[in-house]
Design a protein around this motif. Structure first.
Motif, PDB file in Angstrom:
ATOM      1  N   SER A  58      -4.268  11.483 -10.442  1.00 48.79           N
ATOM      2  CA  SER A  58      -3.310  10.959  -9.464  1.00 48.79           C
ATOM      3  C   SER A  58      -3.950   9.876  -8.586  1.00 48.79           C
ATOM      4  O   SER A  58      -3.324   8.851  -8.308  1.00 48.79           O
ATOM      5  CB  SER A  58      -2.737  12.083  -8.603  1.00 48.79           C
ATOM      6  N   ALA A  60      -6.513   7.890  -9.311  1.00 48.08           N
ATOM      7  CA  ALA A  60      -6.744   6.674 -10.095  1.00 48.08           C
ATOM      8  C   ALA A  60      -5.432   5.945 -10.380  1.00 48.08           C
ATOM      9  O   ALA A  60      -5.356   4.710 -10.277  1.00 48.08           O
ATOM     10  CB  ALA A  60      -7.457   7.035 -11.394  1.00 48.08           C
ATOM     11  N   ASP A 143      -3.002  17.342  -3.058  1.00 44.73           N
ATOM     12  CA  ASP A 143      -3.930  16.513  -2.273  1.00 44.73           C
ATOM     13  C   ASP A 143      -3.391  16.088  -0.914  1.00 44.73           C
ATOM     14  O   ASP A 143      -4.148  15.613  -0.076  1.00 44.73           O
ATOM     15  CB  ASP A 143      -4.320  15.266  -3.084  1.00 44.73           C
ATOM     16  N   ASN A 155     -11.111  19.302 -10.151  1.00 47.99           N
ATOM     17  CA  ASN A 155     -10.022  20.036 -10.768  1.00 47.99           C
ATOM     18  C   ASN A 155     -10.534  21.062 -11.775  1.00 47.99           C
ATOM     19  O   ASN A 155      -9.753  21.838 -12.306  1.00 47.99           O
ATOM     20  CB  ASN A 155      -9.072  19.067 -11.487  1.00 47.99           C
ATOM     21  N   ASP A 156     -11.837  21.040 -12.033  1.00 44.88           N
ATOM     22  CA  ASP A 156     -12.392  22.038 -12.959  1.00 44.88           C
ATOM     23  C   ASP A 156     -12.180  23.429 -12.376  1.00 44.88           C
ATOM     24  O   ASP A 156     -11.745  24.350 -13.074  1.00 44.88           O
ATOM     25  CB  ASP A 156     -13.894  21.797 -13.165  1.00 44.88           C
ATOM     26  N   GLY A 216     -14.423  10.421 -12.289  1.00 48.89           N
ATOM     27  CA  GLY A 216     -14.439  11.856 -12.049  1.00 48.89           C
ATOM     28  C   GLY A 216     -15.511  12.091 -11.010  1.00 48.89           C
ATOM     29  O   GLY A 216     -16.394  11.276 -10.813  1.00 48.89           O
TER      30      GLY A 216
HETATM   31  N1  LIG Z   1      -6.514  15.612  -7.631  1.00 45.22           N
HETATM   32  C1  LIG Z   1      -7.218  14.361  -7.715  1.00 45.22           C
HETATM   33  C2  LIG Z   1      -8.729  14.494  -7.918  1.00 45.22           C
HETATM   34  C3  LIG Z   1      -9.129  15.446  -9.027  1.00 45.22           C
HETATM   35  C4  LIG Z   1     -10.338  14.996  -9.855  1.00 45.22           C
HETATM   36  O1  LIG Z   1     -10.739  13.846  -9.865  1.00 45.22           O
HETATM   37  O2  LIG Z   1     -10.871  15.962 -10.599  1.00 45.22           O
HETATM   38  P1  LIG Z   1     -11.838  15.829 -11.889  1.00 45.22           P
HETATM   39  O3  LIG Z   1     -11.062  15.201 -13.003  1.00 45.22           O
HETATM   40  O4  LIG Z   1     -12.156  17.246 -12.180  1.00 45.22           O
HETATM   41  O5  LIG Z   1     -13.061  15.086 -11.534  1.00 45.22           O
HETATM   42  C5  LIG Z   1      -6.588  13.481  -8.781  1.00 45.22           C
HETATM   43  O6  LIG Z   1      -5.685  13.907  -9.524  1.00 45.22           O
HETATM   44  O7  LIG Z   1      -6.960  12.315  -8.853  1.00 45.22           O
END
Ligand SMILES: N[C@@H](CCC(=O)OP(=O)(O)O)C(=O)O
Ligand SMILES: Nc1ncnc2c1ncn2[C@@H]1O[C@H](COP(=O)(O)OP(=O)(O)O)[C@@H](O)[C@H]1O
Length: 374
Positions: A58, A60, A143, A155-156, A216
């Protein structure tokens, strides 16, 4: 018996797709790649597998829509980008699944939601209902109201918490590397892929210690922690390269790709241990002889009809003790109704719940998965 048989046997999976993969190196969403994952997930669904997708991307996508070329420093700007980008993210998932006539649902969660018992049970019931209807829930962090996750981009962990929540057989983490290497492959050309370990293996910590990619944020360490969290409810985790052709389908066929991290014990045993470890009970349900007999046989839920009396002021999702007419403890479990509601439906058959309460949240007073016979 090959351990990878677990993937072939899985009936319920959480598939987490990281920012690094979804966002085509920061140039908005990689719709083509997303479409290919959807095709593979649709194949799983056609085989009767229930799938929850945990999707990052989201921030990005929001940055791309807002025309921002670098990740903002201010948390509130990141939150704003996430809110903008989430629209594109769910639209894209929806459009791709629509090609297969599969409905999707947006679920935004925080880690806190899942540590609150009542919200935990509510989230679980909603997700289960969606899965029963053949809908694919698309989960991301909420978020707007939290900042920890967005800061650490993790998000892991959410993927693992969702795997715990729905009692998934496994968590598949798609990322931009082929799997977990014995050192960061971006920095070391001689890094070797780890194919299979126990999630608890302490040697893995040093291997996963390297940082994350530019988009990430979590890196391999959060994936390892997620695998350990998933293992607590008996779920396996696979960390695998999302750009490997047909990665999901190949995993399903038992192909040895990516890194498989295994739990120490099976799903039910792990869950029951988790319930049993919650020592504090908030109330007491006195059961009639019929209910005691049924619970002792094992593998059965407690229905309101078998409950004679209620003591204590508990809330939905809290731990209660179940005793027989002599006050001897028979079982413990997470109750589906607040004490007042439980009093109102005690002794009645489940099809009367709606008449008495005006709604039905669950037919059982305590579901068998949330019950441990002592
Ligand atoms: N919730 C946010 C950040 C989640 C995020 O970047 O997590 P990850 O893909 O585990 O590094 C998003 O959707 O961009
Ligand atoms: N031992 C390791 N094996 C594989 N990747 C590693 C390792 N240590 C660090 N990394 C880094 O972790 C990154 C993946 O994490 P991250 O960027 O958070 O991905 P995602 O967005 O998929 O969650 C890889 O690109 C890699 O640079």
């Amino acid at each position: 018996m090959s351990e990878r048989l677990q993937l072939r046997k899985a009936r319920r999976l959480v598939i987490k797709i990281g920012s690094a993969l979804l966002t085509d190196d920061g140039k908005g969403l990689d719709v083509a790649a997303l479409g290919l994952w959807v095709d593979q997930i649709a194949e799983l669904i056609a085989e009767g597998v229930e799938v929850v997708v945990v999707s990052s991307g989201s921030v990005a996508e929001g940055m791309s829509r807002l025309g921002w070329s670098s990740r903002p420093q201010h948390l509130h700007e990141l939150q704003a980008a996430a809110a903008v980008g989430q629209m594109g993210l769910v639209q894209t998932w929806e459009a791709q699944f629509k090609r297969h006539d599969i409905h999707t649902a947006q679920i935004l969660l925080t880690h806190d939601d899942l540590s609150d018992r009542k919200r935990y049970l509510n989230g679980r019931s909603t997700l289960r209902t969606l899965l029963d209807y053949g809908v694919v829930p698309i989960v991301n962090e909420n978020d707007t109201v939290v900042t920890d996750e967005i800061r650490f981009g993790d998000n892991d962990t959410l993927g693992a918490l969702v795997a715990n929540l729905i009692e998934a057989d496994g968590l598949i983490i798609l990322t931009d590397q082929l799997g977990l290497f014995n050192k960061d492959p971006r920095k070391h050309q001689d890094a070797e892929l780890v194919t299979e370990r126990k999630a608890e293996d302490r040697d893995l910590d040093a291997m996963a210690g390297g940082g994350a990619g530019a988009l990430g944020r979590g890196g391999m360490l959060t994936k390892l922690r997620a695998a350990r969290l998933a293992a607590r409810s008996g779920a396996f985790t696979v960390i695998v390269g999302g750009r490997i052709e047909h990665a999901i389908s190949r995993l399903r066929q038992g192909d040895v790709i990516g890194t498989l991290l295994l739990p120490e014990q099976g799903r039910m045993a792990a869950r029951k241990q988790w319930i049993a470890s919650h020592l504090q009970t908030r109330g007491k349900l006195t059961l009639d002889d019929g209910a005691v007999k049924v619970l002792r046989q094992g593998g059965r839920s407690l229905l309101p009809v078998g409950v004679k009396a209620i003591a204590g002021q508990f809330r939905r999702g809290e731990m209660v003790s179940c005793v027989d007419l002599n006050g001897r403890e028979i079982a413990r479990g997470l109750v589906n109704y607040d004490a007042d509601e439980a009093r109102a439906i005690a002794g009645r058959s489940s099809d009367r719940i709606a008449d008495v309460l005006g709604y039905v949240s669950d037919e059982e007073m305590i579901h068998r998965d949330n019950l441990v016979v002592v």
